[in-house]
Design a protein around this motif. Sequence first.
Motif, short mmCIF file in Angstrom:
data_model
loop_
_atom_site.label_atom_id
_atom_site.label_comp_id
_atom_site.label_asym_id
_atom_site.label_seq_id
_atom_site.Cartn_x
_atom_site.Cartn_y
_atom_site.Cartn_z
N ARG A 187 5.19 -4.62 1.65
CA ARG A 187 5.48 -3.21 1.92
C ARG A 187 4.44 -2.63 2.90
O ARG A 187 4.79 -1.87 3.80
CB ARG A 187 5.50 -2.42 0.61
CG ARG A 187 6.71 -2.73 -0.27
CD ARG A 187 6.65 -2.04 -1.63
NE ARG A 187 6.68 -0.59 -1.55
CZ ARG A 187 7.78 0.15 -1.47
NH1 ARG A 187 8.97 -0.43 -1.46
NH2 ARG A 187 7.70 1.46 -1.41
N ARG A 225 5.16 -0.98 6.51
CA ARG A 225 4.68 0.36 6.87
C ARG A 225 3.84 0.31 8.14
O ARG A 225 3.97 1.18 9.00
CB ARG A 225 3.86 0.97 5.72
CG ARG A 225 4.70 1.39 4.53
CD ARG A 225 3.91 2.22 3.53
NE ARG A 225 2.69 1.58 3.07
CZ ARG A 225 2.60 0.80 1.99
NH1 ARG A 225 3.68 0.54 1.27
NH2 ARG A 225 1.43 0.28 1.63
N ALA A 238 6.19 -0.11 11.00
CA ALA A 238 6.91 1.14 11.22
C ALA A 238 6.02 2.17 11.90
O ALA A 238 6.47 2.88 12.82
CB ALA A 238 7.43 1.67 9.89
N TYR A 283 12.74 -0.64 1.43
CA TYR A 283 12.95 0.76 1.80
C TYR A 283 14.44 0.99 2.07
O TYR A 283 15.10 0.16 2.68
CB TYR A 283 12.13 1.13 3.05
CG TYR A 283 10.65 1.04 2.79
CD1 TYR A 283 9.98 2.07 2.13
CD2 TYR A 283 9.92 -0.08 3.17
CE1 TYR A 283 8.62 1.97 1.86
CE2 TYR A 283 8.56 -0.17 2.90
CZ TYR A 283 7.92 0.86 2.25
OH TYR A 283 6.59 0.77 1.98
N LEU A 338 11.28 5.06 4.98
CA LEU A 338 10.16 4.36 5.60
C LEU A 338 9.21 5.35 6.28
O LEU A 338 7.98 5.25 6.15
CB LEU A 338 10.68 3.32 6.59
CG LEU A 338 9.69 2.35 7.18
CD1 LEU A 338 8.84 1.67 6.11
CD2 LEU A 338 10.43 1.31 7.99
#
Length: 193
Positions: free
Chosen positions: A10, A14, A17, A49, A55
Motif C-alpha cells: 500500500r 501511495r 500515486a 484501493y 488513492l
Amino acid sequence: MTDAHREARRAQIRAAALRAFTAKGYQRTSISDVVAESGLSAGAIYGHYDGKQALFAAVAEEVLSRRGAEIEDASGGGPPSPLTVLTILTGGMTRDLEDGRLLVQLWAESTVDEVIHDVVQEVVGTLRGVLRGALRTWYATRPDLAPDGPDAAAELLLPVMLGLGQGFLMQRAMLDDFDPERYLAAAAAVLPA
C-alpha cells in the motif's frame, strides 16, 4: 499476504500515486498512470484501493498526518515555539511535495468532492489537535503571553497558524518568485516569541 507485506504494498502504491499526481495533477492522472509509475498491475492497485479518489485521499492523509508526528516529535526537548511549529509544518510539506501544487489541488477538490472533503476535514482536524496541543504547551511556559490561560491563547492563535501554513504552501505553488526564507522571517515578526 502478511499485514506487514500488505502495508508495504500500500505504501508503494501511495508513493507511486504521489509521483503521478504531482507530475500530472489529480484530474489528469489515471489509474493507468499509477500502474505505470508503480510497476504493479491494475489489479494489484484495485486490490488495495477502490479507485483514484480513494488513492488520492490516502496520499493526502499520509502526507498531512506526517506533519502531526513531526510536531509531536519536536516537543521532546521542550515545547516548540509557534515559529518552530510553522517551520516544521512548511518544511515537511516542502520535503514531501515537489512544489505544493498537489496540495492546492487537494484543497480545491475538497470543495466539490464529498469524499475528498471528508478526508481533508479528518486530517486537518487531527493536525489542528496536534497544533492546539503544541501551542497550549508552549503558552503554559509563557503565561505572560496568555492572560486568559494557555487554552484560550492556543485557540486564538490556531487559525492563524493554519492560515500561515496554507499561505506558505499556496504561494510556493503559485508564485514563481516566492521566497520561503523571507516568508518565514515575516512570520517570525508577527508570531509570539
